[in-house]
Write a protein that holds these residues in place. Structure first.
Motif, mmCIF file in Angstrom:
data_model
loop_
_atom_site.group_PDB
_atom_site.id
_atom_site.type_symbol
_atom_site.label_atom_id
_atom_site.label_comp_id
_atom_site.label_asym_id
_atom_site.label_seq_id
_atom_site.Cartn_x
_atom_site.Cartn_y
_atom_site.Cartn_z
ATOM 1 N N ARG A 257 40.793 35.520 -6.032
ATOM 2 C CA ARG A 257 41.372 35.330 -7.376
ATOM 3 C C ARG A 257 40.494 34.412 -8.217
ATOM 4 N N MET A 258 39.917 33.409 -7.556
ATOM 5 C CA MET A 258 39.003 32.522 -8.285
ATOM 6 C C MET A 258 37.770 33.306 -8.745
ATOM 7 N N ALA A 259 37.267 34.176 -7.880
ATOM 8 C CA ALA A 259 36.070 34.970 -8.212
ATOM 9 C C ALA A 259 36.319 35.817 -9.457
ATOM 10 N N ALA A 260 37.524 36.404 -9.536
ATOM 11 C CA ALA A 260 37.842 37.246 -10.694
ATOM 12 C C ALA A 260 37.837 36.405 -11.979
ATOM 13 N N ALA A 261 38.332 35.160 -11.888
ATOM 14 C CA ALA A 261 38.353 34.293 -13.075
ATOM 15 C C ALA A 261 36.941 33.846 -13.456
ATOM 16 N N VAL A 262 36.099 33.572 -12.457
ATOM 17 C CA VAL A 262 34.692 33.216 -12.743
ATOM 18 C C VAL A 262 34.012 34.397 -13.450
ATOM 19 N N GLY B 235 22.827 28.490 -10.789
ATOM 20 C CA GLY B 235 23.764 28.648 -9.678
ATOM 21 C C GLY B 235 24.983 27.756 -9.827
ATOM 22 N N ALA B 236 26.074 28.161 -9.192
ATOM 23 C CA ALA B 236 27.290 27.351 -9.158
ATOM 24 C C ALA B 236 28.146 27.836 -7.992
ATOM 25 N N ALA B 237 29.169 27.030 -7.666
ATOM 26 C CA ALA B 237 29.980 27.348 -6.486
ATOM 27 C C ALA B 237 31.462 27.081 -6.742
ATOM 28 N N PHE B 238 32.292 27.768 -5.975
ATOM 29 C CA PHE B 238 33.748 27.527 -6.029
ATOM 30 C C PHE B 238 34.344 27.715 -4.642
ATOM 31 N N LYS C 108 35.688 28.585 -17.036
ATOM 32 C CA LYS C 108 34.703 27.728 -17.716
ATOM 33 C C LYS C 108 33.383 27.705 -16.953
ATOM 34 N N LEU C 109 33.478 27.645 -15.632
ATOM 35 C CA LEU C 109 32.261 27.626 -14.812
ATOM 36 C C LEU C 109 31.474 28.932 -15.021
ATOM 37 N N GLY C 110 32.170 30.046 -15.002
ATOM 38 C CA GLY C 110 31.513 31.341 -15.223
ATOM 39 C C GLY C 110 30.870 31.413 -16.592
#
Ligand SMILES: Cc1cc2nc3c(=O)[nH]c(=O)nc-3n(C[C@H](O)[C@H](O)[C@H](O)COP(=O)(O)O)c2cc1C
Length: 164
Positions: free
Chosen positions: A20-25, A89-92, A149-151
């Protein structure tokens, strides 16, 4: 015509929280103007990494670090060493407990990206998770905002680096 900036979101998720986080990113990166590819880690290929201007990795926290599935993917990326330099790059991560190692998980993924010579995006906001986006269990509204926001920031920065 200029090619669109490409952002790749690769995630591992067993029970759906990190997914779910991936979809928001991915949503945020689209809002930031990128062409977005979202892949489960099991389906991601090395060409996905080399073809992206921005790469966002997400994994659940397992024993205070990233899941073995994501670690295996990062280890496999040794074959494209030298070809990910200067990408953004970034991570969650999603963890079960707020103090269960989500920050060490983010830093472990970031380590891999730094070793590739990538440029890492953090988050100065109080709510976001300083080293990347964090959710405890299923992402709540504020975790989803942090993901978006991160995405968006990855897309924006990837665009400026790709055109520099
Ligand atoms: C093998 C395993 C190890 C885990 N270790 C931790 C841990 O060290 N710290 C923590 O906070 N949560 C831990 N959890 C909980 C998961 O991080 C949490 O349930 C997460 O939301 C799962 O994400 P997913 O739904 O994307 O699979 C663990 C879960 C599993 C299955």
């Amino acid at each position: 015509m200029n090619e669109m900036t490409k952002v790749l979101v690769v995630y591992h998720s067993r029970s759906g929280n990190t997914a779910r986080m991936a979809a928001a990113v991915a949503e945020g990166a689209k809002e930031g103007g990128a062409d977005v590819v979202m892949k489960k880690v099991e389906e991601a290929a090395l060409e996905d990494l080399t073809g992206a201007d921005g790469i966002v990795l997400g994994a659940p926290t397992y024993f205070g670090t990233l899941s073995a599935e994501m670690k295996g993917f990062i280890d496999g990326s040794v074959r494209v060493r030298g070809r990910l330099e200067d990408k953004i790059g970034a991570a969650f991560t999603s963890s079960g407990s707020p103090t269960g190692g989500n920050e060490t998980t983010l830093l472990s993924m970031i380590q891999g990206m730094l070793i590739h010579g990538m440029v890492i995006v953090g988050d100065p906001l109080e709510t976001g998770g300083h080293y990347g986006a964090v959710a405890v269990g299923a992402p709540d509204a504020s975790a989803l905002i942090a993901c978006r926001k991160l995405g968006e920031r990855v897309a924006r920065l990837a665009k400026s680096i790709a055109s520099a």
